[in-house]
Write a protein that holds these residues in place. Structure first.
Motif, mmCIF file in Angstrom:
data_model
loop_
_atom_site.group_PDB
_atom_site.id
_atom_site.type_symbol
_atom_site.label_atom_id
_atom_site.label_comp_id
_atom_site.label_asym_id
_atom_site.label_seq_id
_atom_site.Cartn_x
_atom_site.Cartn_y
_atom_site.Cartn_z
ATOM 1 N N ALA A 66 0.834 -1.203 0.000
ATOM 2 C CA ALA A 66 0.000 0.000 0.000
ATOM 3 C C ALA A 66 0.870 1.254 0.000
ATOM 4 O O ALA A 66 0.537 2.252 -0.645
ATOM 5 C CB ALA A 66 -0.923 -0.003 1.220
ATOM 6 N N LEU A 67 1.992 1.208 0.710
ATOM 7 C CA LEU A 67 2.912 2.350 0.733
ATOM 8 C C LEU A 67 3.459 2.628 -0.660
ATOM 9 O O LEU A 67 3.515 3.785 -1.100
ATOM 10 C CB LEU A 67 4.057 2.090 1.704
ATOM 11 N N CYS A 68 3.868 1.585 -1.380
ATOM 12 C CA CYS A 68 4.402 1.759 -2.736
ATOM 13 C C CYS A 68 3.376 2.431 -3.638
ATOM 14 O O CYS A 68 3.694 3.357 -4.396
ATOM 15 C CB CYS A 68 4.817 0.414 -3.319
ATOM 16 N N ILE A 69 2.134 1.977 -3.558
ATOM 17 C CA ILE A 69 1.089 2.564 -4.402
ATOM 18 C C ILE A 69 0.771 3.987 -3.950
ATOM 19 O O ILE A 69 0.577 4.886 -4.776
ATOM 20 C CB ILE A 69 -0.169 1.681 -4.403
ATOM 21 N N ARG A 70 0.737 4.217 -2.635
ATOM 22 C CA ARG A 70 0.449 5.561 -2.127
ATOM 23 C C ARG A 70 1.510 6.555 -2.613
ATOM 24 O O ARG A 70 1.190 7.680 -3.022
ATOM 25 C CB ARG A 70 0.415 5.522 -0.600
ATOM 26 N N LEU A 71 2.768 6.152 -2.574
ATOM 27 C CA LEU A 71 3.842 7.032 -3.045
ATOM 28 C C LEU A 71 3.677 7.346 -4.531
ATOM 29 O O LEU A 71 3.921 8.464 -4.970
ATOM 30 C CB LEU A 71 5.207 6.380 -2.790
ATOM 31 N N HIS A 72 3.265 6.343 -5.297
ATOM 32 C CA HIS A 72 3.044 6.550 -6.733
ATOM 33 C C HIS A 72 1.853 7.486 -6.956
ATOM 34 O O HIS A 72 1.924 8.416 -7.778
ATOM 35 C CB HIS A 72 2.800 5.214 -7.419
ATOM 36 N N LEU A 73 0.761 7.259 -6.219
ATOM 37 C CA LEU A 73 -0.435 8.082 -6.391
ATOM 38 C C LEU A 73 -0.182 9.540 -6.046
ATOM 39 O O LEU A 73 -0.759 10.443 -6.657
ATOM 40 C CB LEU A 73 -1.571 7.553 -5.516
ATOM 41 N N ASP A 74 0.677 9.784 -5.072
ATOM 42 C CA ASP A 74 0.974 11.161 -4.668
ATOM 43 C C ASP A 74 1.587 11.970 -5.814
ATOM 44 O O ASP A 74 1.487 13.195 -5.843
ATOM 45 C CB ASP A 74 1.938 11.176 -3.470
ATOM 46 N N LYS A 75 2.212 11.277 -6.769
ATOM 47 C CA LYS A 75 2.918 11.973 -7.851
ATOM 48 C C LYS A 75 2.318 11.726 -9.234
ATOM 49 O O LYS A 75 2.726 12.366 -10.204
ATOM 50 C CB LYS A 75 4.397 11.534 -7.874
ATOM 51 N N CYS A 76 1.362 10.810 -9.329
ATOM 52 C CA CYS A 76 0.804 10.448 -10.642
ATOM 53 C C CYS A 76 -0.676 10.819 -10.704
ATOM 54 O O CYS A 76 -1.520 10.153 -10.089
ATOM 55 C CB CYS A 76 0.991 8.954 -10.895
ATOM 56 N N THR A 77 -0.996 11.871 -11.437
ATOM 57 C CA THR A 77 -2.390 12.322 -11.526
ATOM 58 C C THR A 77 -3.266 11.294 -12.248
ATOM 59 O O THR A 77 -4.443 11.155 -11.924
ATOM 60 C CB THR A 77 -2.469 13.666 -12.267
ATOM 61 N N LEU A 78 -2.699 10.583 -13.211
ATOM 62 C CA LEU A 78 -3.473 9.583 -13.948
ATOM 63 C C LEU A 78 -3.973 8.486 -13.020
ATOM 64 O O LEU A 78 -5.171 8.175 -12.985
ATOM 65 C CB LEU A 78 -2.621 8.972 -15.064
ATOM 66 N N CYS A 79 -3.063 7.911 -12.243
ATOM 67 C CA CYS A 79 -3.454 6.813 -11.360
ATOM 68 C C CYS A 79 -4.288 7.313 -10.188
ATOM 69 O O CYS A 79 -5.162 6.593 -9.695
ATOM 70 C CB CYS A 79 -2.211 6.081 -10.847
ATOM 71 N N LYS B 137 13.113 -15.157 -6.838
ATOM 72 C CA LYS B 137 12.510 -16.424 -6.434
ATOM 73 C C LYS B 137 11.024 -16.263 -6.144
ATOM 74 O O LYS B 137 10.327 -17.243 -5.911
ATOM 75 C CB LYS B 137 13.233 -16.970 -5.202
ATOM 76 N N GLY B 138 10.572 -15.015 -6.138
ATOM 77 C CA GLY B 138 9.164 -14.709 -5.922
ATOM 78 C C GLY B 138 8.819 -13.428 -6.641
ATOM 79 O O GLY B 138 9.410 -13.113 -7.677
ATOM 80 N N ASN B 139 7.911 -12.657 -6.087
ATOM 81 C CA ASN B 139 7.520 -11.376 -6.684
ATOM 82 C C ASN B 139 8.279 -10.223 -6.019
ATOM 83 O O ASN B 139 8.583 -10.272 -4.824
ATOM 84 C CB ASN B 139 6.019 -11.136 -6.528
ATOM 85 N N GLU B 140 8.567 -9.214 -6.813
ATOM 86 C CA GLU B 140 9.211 -8.006 -6.300
ATOM 87 C C GLU B 140 8.450 -6.789 -6.814
ATOM 88 O O GLU B 140 8.330 -6.585 -8.022
ATOM 89 C CB GLU B 140 10.669 -7.919 -6.748
ATOM 90 N N THR B 141 7.908 -5.998 -5.894
ATOM 91 C CA THR B 141 7.230 -4.745 -6.244
ATOM 92 C C THR B 141 8.157 -3.597 -5.920
ATOM 93 O O THR B 141 8.676 -3.508 -4.805
ATOM 94 C CB THR B 141 5.919 -4.600 -5.438
ATOM 95 N N THR B 142 8.386 -2.725 -6.883
ATOM 96 C CA THR B 142 9.386 -1.660 -6.725
ATOM 97 C C THR B 142 8.835 -0.321 -7.189
ATOM 98 O O THR B 142 8.128 -0.240 -8.195
ATOM 99 C CB THR B 142 10.660 -1.992 -7.536
ATOM 100 N N ILE B 143 9.174 0.735 -6.435
ATOM 101 C CA ILE B 143 8.908 2.093 -6.878
ATOM 102 C C ILE B 143 10.216 2.870 -6.821
ATOM 103 O O ILE B 143 11.013 2.719 -5.889
ATOM 104 C CB ILE B 143 7.819 2.786 -6.027
ATOM 105 N N VAL B 144 10.458 3.680 -7.849
ATOM 106 C CA VAL B 144 11.683 4.483 -7.922
ATOM 107 C C VAL B 144 11.474 5.762 -7.117
ATOM 108 O O VAL B 144 10.570 6.547 -7.404
ATOM 109 C CB VAL B 144 12.036 4.828 -9.387
#
Length: 212
Positions: A24-37, A144-151
């Motif tokens: 949720a933190l990764c998505i929240r950080l993205h939403l704070d900067k992405c008007t589209l999402c 070996k599994g999933n990795e979710t990343t935000i720059v």
């Protein structure tokens, strides 16, 4: 400008409150900067509200209604909100410092890391900040599994394209890549890993037993 975004299903899960805190933190950080999402997420919130309104109504007994009113009357008056000071980012609140001033731990080659899993008690996944020196290369690896990343800062490129600040990417055990930091500043990312990475280079693969 962000070019890589969360999938609609991830935004739906975020809107419904079904994601783990790190995701949720990764998505929240993205939403704070992405008007589209952010617009997409607001639409999902609105749809969720409409769906809730269309759910069958549950009757409430008169005694229960009176009890609820009594509890509201007994609640203390809301305190006056103090005037807001300078806005502090979510990330700075979490880390307590600027990302460039953190106690980074050198891992391998041009890569340094800081494990912040302990800030998310009860989570089964590893949460880590990764720093790739400006112009540096990370070892070739898969997951070996999933990795979710935000720059969070800078940018990197791999065979999937260029990922700039606030871009969002999810990798699986089917993805092998060798990130390269581009530009004149260190590339810093926040990643949530369900399992350790797996080095696949000719020589670096011998280091796998020592890599979390």
């Amino acid at each position: 400008m962000t070019r890589h975004h969360p999938e609609s299903l991830s935004l739906l899960e975020f809107s419904a409150g079904n994601l783990s805190e790190p995701h949720a933190l990764c998505i929240r950080l993205h939403l704070d900067k992405c008007t589209l999402c952010r617009s997409r997420a607001e639409t999902l919130d609105s749809l969720g509200a409409v769906m809730m309104e269309r759910q069958p109504k549950v009757s409430v007994s008169e005694s229960m209604f009176d009890s609820i009113l009594a509890k509201i009357d007994e609640s203390p008056a809301p305190q006056r909100t103090p005037q807001a000071g300078p806005k502090i980012s979510i990330l700075q609140k979490l880390l307590g410092d600027d990302i460039n001033d953190l106690p980074w731990k050198h891992q391998l080659g041009d890569v340094s890391v800081m494990d912040i899993t302990e800030k998310f008690p009860g989570q089964n996944e590893r949460v880590v900040l990764q720093k790739l020196n400006a112009g540096g290369k990370a070892p070739t690896h898969t997951h070996k599994g999933n990795e979710t990343t935000i720059v969070l800062q800078g940018a990197f490129s791999d065979q999937n394209g260029v990922f700039n600040q606030w871009d969002f990417v999810v990798l699986t055990d089917q993805d092998e890549h060798k990130p390269v930091a581009i530009g004149n500043e260190d590339c810093i990312t926040l990643s949530v890993l369900s399992a350790p990475i797996k080095l696949t280079g000719t020589f670096t693969r011998m280091l796998n037993p020592f890599i979390r």
